[in-house]
Structures are given as structure tokens and as C-alpha cells.
Design a protein around this motif. Structure first.
Motif, mmCIF file in Angstrom:
data_model
loop_
_atom_site.group_PDB
_atom_site.id
_atom_site.type_symbol
_atom_site.label_atom_id
_atom_site.label_comp_id
_atom_site.label_asym_id
_atom_site.label_seq_id
_atom_site.Cartn_x
_atom_site.Cartn_y
_atom_site.Cartn_z
ATOM 1 N N ASP A 59 9.295 5.767 -8.683
ATOM 2 C CA ASP A 59 9.103 4.419 -9.240
ATOM 3 C C ASP A 59 9.475 3.352 -8.211
ATOM 4 O OD1 ASP A 59 8.277 5.401 -11.693
ATOM 5 O OD2 ASP A 59 10.247 5.154 -12.654
ATOM 6 N N ARG A 61 9.531 3.590 -4.952
ATOM 7 C CA ARG A 61 8.552 3.560 -3.848
ATOM 8 C C ARG A 61 7.234 2.922 -4.284
ATOM 9 N NH1 ARG A 61 10.256 9.475 -1.524
ATOM 10 N NH2 ARG A 61 12.016 8.739 -0.284
ATOM 11 N N GLU A 62 6.842 3.103 -5.541
ATOM 12 C CA GLU A 62 5.630 2.446 -6.061
ATOM 13 C C GLU A 62 5.804 0.932 -6.064
ATOM 14 O OE1 GLU A 62 4.350 3.957 -9.886
ATOM 15 O OE2 GLU A 62 4.457 6.027 -9.141
ATOM 16 N N LYS A 63 6.960 0.461 -6.500
ATOM 17 C CA LYS A 63 7.242 -0.984 -6.508
ATOM 18 C C LYS A 63 7.273 -1.527 -5.077
ATOM 19 C CE LYS A 63 9.675 -1.245 -10.935
ATOM 20 N NZ LYS A 63 8.642 -1.993 -11.626
ATOM 21 N N ALA A 65 5.533 -0.363 -2.566
ATOM 22 C CA ALA A 65 4.133 -0.404 -2.126
ATOM 23 C C ALA A 65 3.415 -1.630 -2.686
ATOM 24 C CB ALA A 65 3.411 0.877 -2.536
ATOM 25 N N ARG A 66 3.841 -2.089 -3.867
ATOM 26 C CA ARG A 66 3.227 -3.279 -4.488
ATOM 27 C C ARG A 66 3.953 -4.568 -4.089
ATOM 28 N NH1 ARG A 66 3.105 0.227 -9.273
ATOM 29 N NH2 ARG A 66 4.888 -0.958 -10.054
ATOM 30 N N ASN A 67 4.855 -4.489 -3.114
ATOM 31 C CA ASN A 67 5.579 -5.666 -2.606
ATOM 32 C C ASN A 67 6.360 -6.391 -3.705
ATOM 33 O OD1 ASN A 67 6.398 -7.340 -0.508
ATOM 34 N ND2 ASN A 67 4.719 -8.780 -0.842
ATOM 35 N N GLU A 68 6.990 -5.630 -4.609
ATOM 36 C CA GLU A 68 7.719 -6.225 -5.725
ATOM 37 C C GLU A 68 9.186 -6.519 -5.403
ATOM 38 O OE1 GLU A 68 7.117 -4.243 -9.516
ATOM 39 O OE2 GLU A 68 5.027 -3.796 -8.981
#
Length: 189
Positions: A59, A61-63, A65-68
């Protein structure tokens, strides 16, 4: 992003920054705690979305990747901490100022991201020996993790010169008083 300010507290683990931040939150209604995200295990006394946003490594790493994240750090292998952009915006939308409790690299990254809108305060233990005593007293560290934290603390102490202010936590009452002065001066400027 909004028009609020950010007060950053960074320190080696065990220096007392969390206690100081909690005190400031209890006494300053204009401040709201920015909840950091982490992949570390939740401790028995912690609550998800109150103490941290507890995320899986995937989770997190996904955030990423989305520049969050405004800032993040992989503190140890697979152990991430970070400040979510949406968390800062949420607080500013409430018309409040942000207060964060982050590690040293995170603090410097936030200062870099927000410049004059941020006050970066480095909380320093009176000595490494006092830090070891505080960490031992917590009873949350194994001998190996204690050594890791002490080694990291010695390294982190070398970064104090990059912070706007240094607050030595020798006496908690005095640290509370000095922290309040620093915050008041910054928010009034």
C-alpha cells in the motif's frame, strides 16, 4: 496547498519529541497533528488513523508511485514512514496549522518542501547516556533494536545544525515551556 503553517518536531527516538508534541496539542487549539503513515507494526497502545496510518509495504509503495507523499523515508529495509499530502491539506482546510512528529530526514525534507511556512525544531536529549536510559525504560526494545536506535541517534545528532531551532530536553517542564515559546513566535510571525 493552503495557507497554514507547519511546525516540525524531529529527534532521535527517545528524545521526547512525541511527549512535547502531545503537550503542545493539548494547549494550542490552532494546531492539529499530522498523522504519519508507516509500515511498522502497530504497538498495543496505538490506534490506526490516530497515531499513524498503518499501511502494508505494498500500500505504501502504491501511494509513493501516485506521488501521494510530501516526504517519506525508508528508515530500515521495508520500514517506511511518510507524510501524506492529503493529510496536510485536510488540516489546512480546517483552518488550522500542522504539527508533525517525524524522524530527522523527514523533518529536513518537510522544511525543504515548505520553506518559510515551516519551523523545523530538533529535540535533543541531554546526552546519549540519557537517551539509552529512556529507551531502556520504555521496554519496547530488544538489545539488538536498542543498539540500532542508539547508533541511528548518534548519526541523527549530526543533523541538528540544519534545523531552525534546537530544543534540549533535559527537563520536560522546561522543554514544554521553550517549545511553546518557539511555536508562539513562529505562528505570530
Amino acid at each position: 496547498m493552503g495557507k497554514g503553517k507547519i511546525v516540525i518536531f524531529s529527534a532521535p527516538s527517545g528524545a521526547g519529541k512525541t511527549t512535547i508534541v502531545r503537550h503542545l496539542l493539548d494547549n494550542n487549539k490552532c494546531l492539529t497533528f499530522s498523522i504519519s503513515a508507516t509500515t511498522r507494526e502497530r504497538r498495543h497502545n496505538e490506534t490506526d488513523k490516530v497515531d499513524y496510518y498503518f499501511l502494508t509495504v505494498d500500500d505504501f509503495r502504491e501511494k509513493l508511485a501516485r506521488n501521494e507523499f510530501v516526504e517519506y523515508e525508508e528508515v530500515y529495509d521495508g520500514l517506511y514512514y511518510g507524510t501524506l499530502r492529503a493529510e496536510i491539506e485536510r488540516i489546512w482546510e480546517e483552518g488550522k496549522h500542522v504539527i508533525v512528529d517525524v524522524d530527522v530526514k523527514g523533518g529536513l525534507n518537510l522544511k525543504k518542501a515548505f520553506g518559510d511556512e515551516a519551523l523545523a525544531i530538533f529535540v535533543k536529549p541531554p546526552s546519549i547516556q540519557v537517551l539509552i536510559e529512556r529507551l531502556t525504560f520504555r521496554k519496547t526494545e530488544s538489545e539488538e533494536s536498542l543498539k540500532k536506535r542508539v547508533d541511528k541517534a548518534e548519526y541523527e545528532l549530526s543533523f541538528e545544525k540544519y534545523f531552525d531551532k534546537v530544543l534540549v530536553n533535559n527537563s520536560l517542564e522546561l522543554a514544554f515551556e521553550n517549545a511553546q515559546k518557539l511555536v508562539d513566535e513562529f505562528l505570530e510571525s
